[in-house]
Design an enzyme around this catalytic site. Structure first.
Site, PDB file in Angstrom:
ATOM      1  N   TYR A  86      63.738  68.825  53.205  1.00  0.00           N
ATOM      2  CA  TYR A  86      63.749  67.368  53.351  1.00  0.00           C
ATOM      3  C   TYR A  86      63.926  66.704  51.990  1.00  0.00           C
ATOM      4  O   TYR A  86      63.121  66.894  51.072  1.00  0.00           O
ATOM      5  CB  TYR A  86      62.464  66.876  53.994  1.00  0.00           C
ATOM      6  CG  TYR A  86      62.288  67.239  55.449  1.00  0.00           C
ATOM      7  CD1 TYR A  86      63.352  67.755  56.214  1.00  0.00           C
ATOM      8  CD2 TYR A  86      61.071  67.085  56.082  1.00  0.00           C
ATOM      9  CE1 TYR A  86      63.192  68.091  57.543  1.00  0.00           C
ATOM     10  CE2 TYR A  86      60.892  67.412  57.425  1.00  0.00           C
ATOM     11  CZ  TYR A  86      61.958  67.920  58.142  1.00  0.00           C
ATOM     12  OH  TYR A  86      61.785  68.253  59.462  1.00  0.00           O
ATOM     13  N   MET A  87      64.995  65.926  51.896  1.00  0.00           N
ATOM     14  CA  MET A  87      65.320  65.211  50.667  1.00  0.00           C
ATOM     15  C   MET A  87      65.352  66.157  49.465  1.00  0.00           C
ATOM     16  O   MET A  87      64.922  65.817  48.365  1.00  0.00           O
ATOM     17  CB  MET A  87      64.338  64.062  50.407  1.00  0.00           C
ATOM     18  CG  MET A  87      64.300  63.012  51.493  1.00  0.00           C
ATOM     19  SD  MET A  87      65.892  62.173  51.700  1.00  0.00           S
ATOM     20  CE  MET A  87      65.477  60.992  52.992  1.00  0.00           C
TER      21      MET A  87
END
Length: 347
Positions: free
Chosen positions: A59-60
């Site tokens: 994530y990110m």
């Protein structure tokens, strides 16, 4: 209901909130929430009594885990009362063929990197983010068992994994005395219900917790998409949304709007309440890009849909399930005992 109405995760003693805080948006202001907004979202969720935080190494590009780690560092003493889950499998370096996947080398590397970013020495729940066709299931589950025995991981789960692989991995773990599978994570909402055909059956038979992601169908069921405005300002993730923009969805949103009005709530809250009230659901992952979005989603806990409302919404979204479920239904057998059937009525 509230976030403190804790539920045990599958056949474990781990108690989790009925709504888990999904943090895929944390750490990137261009699409999600910047660090300040992420911190406020965490504050609001925890102040409301929540204890379950879900993230992933990918994530990110690791920013989500770093933000959570920073938050924990600013709040010493908080770590042990939280249930923190993260994931492995997606590559962090596309140029390295052994960086991604579910092999022993990749898992060993990813767990150490996640622990560092999160600023903790253990993970409460470690998810296989997705099935890896190139790695023997025995290699993955035995590696996860090693991590539990070493104290780096408490429980393990399977996300986005075919039902046959879930069943085999859970059975291998049981028969070989390895750490059992605690739960499955899957896409589930009023517009995506095909998991009812196989994954729900595997979860029920094996005693696994069920955690839906995308309960609002990538925002389609928030109410901002309508017949008159199918492309509202600020909408994104086109391919994920476009597959749902049809007359079937508009009919469902009309019904959700009517039911929401009867409960003096929002379309999103009504859609979330439907998912939460399904028989096998343990904890639903909700995400938010702003603190106000989180508050709006938490309002779904205050709603209990009636049996007739549940049945109406289910009837509008009857899924087309794979063989043999439709054939068995013609013989009079429900999809699964205690699971919403293909007619939308609990067996």
């Amino acid at each position: 209901m509230s976030l403190t109405d804790f539920r045990t995760l599958g056949r474990t003693g781990l108690r989790v909130s009925p709504l888990a805080l999904g943090t895929m948006t944390f750490g990137d202001p261009s699409w999600g929430a910047d660090e300040a907004a992420s911190m406020e979202i965490l504050d609001r969720y925890l102040d409301a009594g929540g204890n379950f935080i879900d993230t992933a190494n990918r994530y990110m590009d690791g920013q989500s885990e770093r933000v959570i780690g920073t938050y924990l560092g600013k709040n010493p003493g908080l770590r042990d009362r939280l249930v923190i889950a993260t994931k492995f499998a997606l590559t962090m370096d596309p140029h390295d063929p052994n960086n991604g996947g579910t092999g022993r080398k990749a898992i060993r590397r990813h767990v150490e990197e996640s622990l560092t970013r999160l600023g903790t020495d253990y993970l409460d729940l470690y998810w296989q983010h997705n099935w890896d066709r190139h790695t023997p299931l025995e290699e993955t589950i035995s590696t996860l068992d090693d991590l539990v025995r070493e104290g780096k991981v408490r429980y393990v789960g399977l996300s986005d994994t075919p039902a046959w692989a879930v069943a085999r991995m859970a059975t291998l773990a049981e028969w070989r005395g390895w750490t059992p599978i605690a739960a499955v994570q899957l896409e589930y909402n009023l517009l995506e219900r095909t998991s009812e055909g196989e994954l729900f059956g595997a979860a029920q038979e094996l005693g696994l917790g069920v955690m839906p992601w995308s309960p609002l169908a990538n925002g389609v069921l928030t109410g901002k998409y309508t017949r008159d405005n199918p492309n509202p300002a600020g909408s994104g993730r086109g391919a994920f949304v476009a597959r749902h923009l049809n007359e079937r969805t508009w009919t469902l949103i009309d019904a959700l709007g009517r039911i929401a009005a009867a409960h003096d709530t929002t379309i999103a809250a009504a859609a979330l309440a439907w998912v939460r009230q399904q028989p096998l659901i343990t904890s639903t992952i909700i995400g938010a890009r702003t603190p106000d979005q989180l508050t709006a989603n938490l309002a779904s806990l205050e709603i209990t849909l009636t049996p007739s409302e549940l049945a109406e919404l289910a009837g509008l979204t009857t899924p087309d399930l794979n063989f043999p479920v439709p054939f068995l239904h013609t013989l009079g057998f429900p999809a699964q005992q205690g699971v919403t059937t293909i007619n939308g009525v609990s067996a």
